[in-house]
Design a protein around this motif. Structure first.
Motif, short mmCIF file in Angstrom:
data_model
loop_
_atom_site.label_atom_id
_atom_site.label_comp_id
_atom_site.label_asym_id
_atom_site.label_seq_id
_atom_site.Cartn_x
_atom_site.Cartn_y
_atom_site.Cartn_z
N TYR A 127 0.88 -1.18 0.00
CA TYR A 127 0.00 0.00 0.00
C TYR A 127 0.92 1.23 0.00
N THR A 178 -8.02 -0.68 5.16
CA THR A 178 -7.56 0.18 6.27
C THR A 178 -8.60 0.03 7.37
N ASP A 183 -9.83 10.01 12.70
CA ASP A 183 -8.73 10.98 12.62
C ASP A 183 -9.18 12.25 13.31
N LYS A 196 -13.52 2.02 -4.01
CA LYS A 196 -13.23 1.89 -2.58
C LYS A 196 -14.53 1.91 -1.77
N ASN A 276 -6.35 12.29 -0.35
CA ASN A 276 -7.18 12.89 0.70
C ASN A 276 -6.73 14.32 0.98
C1 LIG Z 1 -3.98 5.81 5.52
C2 LIG Z 1 -5.42 5.87 5.50
C3 LIG Z 1 -5.99 6.44 4.21
C4 LIG Z 1 -7.49 6.48 4.22
C5 LIG Z 1 -8.02 5.08 4.18
C6 LIG Z 1 -7.66 4.43 2.84
O1 LIG Z 1 -7.87 5.07 1.82
O2 LIG Z 1 -7.18 3.27 2.88
C7 LIG Z 1 -7.94 7.18 5.49
O3 LIG Z 1 -8.21 6.56 6.50
C8 LIG Z 1 -8.03 8.66 5.48
O4 LIG Z 1 -7.86 9.26 4.41
O5 LIG Z 1 -8.28 9.21 6.59
#
Ligand SMILES: CCC[C@@H](CC(=O)O)C(=O)C(=O)O
Ligand SMILES: [Zn+2]
Length: 330
Positions: A127, A178, A183, A196, A276
């Motif tokens: 990943y 994930t 967060d 996704k 993100n």
């Molecule tokens: C490292 C996590 C990335 C994402 C989850 C994902 O896309 O696998 C997520 O949890 C976020 O953007 O907060």
């Protein structure tokens, strides 16, 4: 590789149904892992923001050509779960038997692609998760500048958010997960390639998802394993009810601060690419009652920190809160 007939597949055996212990649910674009709790659709997916429209051409070939020769952070996991851990909190005095559930390597994007493409079922999954920074090539910079910042900035201003803290790019293998976590930043999650599935739970689900202690490397992550739930240790997990959606390229999902989310790349649907947009929260407005669940989670976190520091020992925190509450408040 790794896609075999699975007799428990939702619609019965058919070619290419992935072999997953808990079974799978067919989706129009692939397969989703089956979990133990009910879900209803996420009410709003933003499909017309054009937030990352220029990135919809970011297939792996384009990225290899234009991402530049910076170093990229790639995680490896022996299973399908990429459970985040904070290296800085990894303190064997506090958590003596902690073993990181994934390993991390740094490599050039071209090296990542070679490994990513020659992956065989049974090898550690990969990943790539890395901040988009100015080491990228000009084409990517131009695409980035052409994101719909006008819209994003209008939302940021309207909701009094703080600054954009980072944009991370995620490139995952089909079937990567994930695990559920929250967060402490607002997040606009943009899907660029592939599909996704996002499962969301509101902040008050805290008591059903039993997050690790704040001083644990898995701070903010749930202790509940969706593949093998331990209802003895976490009985309220039985009451979980989630919101789910499957994001398609161009979709944007708003994941509010403190909202729990589990994210998986659909099985049988190829790799996924996402970007993100994490925003710090704005200045604290005065406290309004009744307190919002987010505020209570923030309060719990502060109490854990203060009491753990004051006691000087995380193992005394439980007994102290028990002495405080049992027979007096509970
Ligand atoms: C490292 C996590 C990335 C994402 C989850 C994902 O896309 O696998 C997520 O949890 C976020 O953007 O907060
Ligand atoms: Zn997250």
């Amino acid at each position: 590789p790794g896609l075999r007939v699975d007799p428990v597949g939702a619609d019965g055996p058919s070619a290419d149904v992935p072999l997953v212990p808990g079974g799978v649910i067919r989706h129009k674009h692939g397969y989703m892992r089956r979990y133990f709790f009910p879900m209803e659709p996420v009410p709003v997916i933003l499909t017309d923001t054009n937030l990352v429209k220029p990135a919809l051409s970011w297939n792996l070939e384009y990225l290899e050509k234009n991402l530049g020769d910076g170093d990229f952070s790639v995680f490896y996991s022996k299973d399908h779960k990429f459970k985040y851990y904070d290296q800085a909190k990894y303190n064997d005095k506090v958590v003596p038997d902690f073993t990181p559930p994934m390993s991390q390597a740094t490599m050039k994007f071209s090296e990542f692609l070679v490994k990513f493409r020659q992956w065989k079922h049974g090898q550690p999954r990969m990943y790539l998760q890395h901040p988009l920074n100015d080491s990228v090539g000009k084409a990517i910079k131009d695409d980035f500048l052409a994101f719909n910042w006008k819209w994003l900035e209008s939302v940021q201003k309207e909701h009094n958010w703080g600054n954009l803290s980072s944009n991370l790019i995620y490139i995952g293998m089909e079937g990567n997960v994930t695990p559920v976590h929250y967060d402490e930043q607002e997040n606009f999650f943009a899907q660029v390639e592939g599909f996704k599935r996002c499962i969301l739970f509101p902040p008050e689900t805290f008591e059903c998802l039993y997050p690790y202690p704040v001083f644990h490397p898995h701070d903010r992550q749930s202790q509940v394993d969706f593949d093998k739930p331990d209802f003895e240790s976490f009985p309220k997990a039985r009451h979980l009810r989630g919101f789910e959606c499957v994001l398609e390229p161009g979709d944007v999902l708003y994941i509010p601060k403190y909202w729990w989310h589990h994210v998986e790349s659909l099985l049988g649907a190829g790799h996924t690419t996402s970007i993100n947009f994490w925003y710090k929260s704005g200045p604290l407005t005065q406290v309004e009652y009744p307190l919002k669940p987010q505020r209570k989670v923030a309060m719990i976190r502060n109490l854990e920190k203060v009491v753990t520091e004051a006691l000087g020992n995380p193992f005394e925190v439980g007994p102290l809160f028990e002495a405080l509450a049992l027979g007096r408040y509970i």
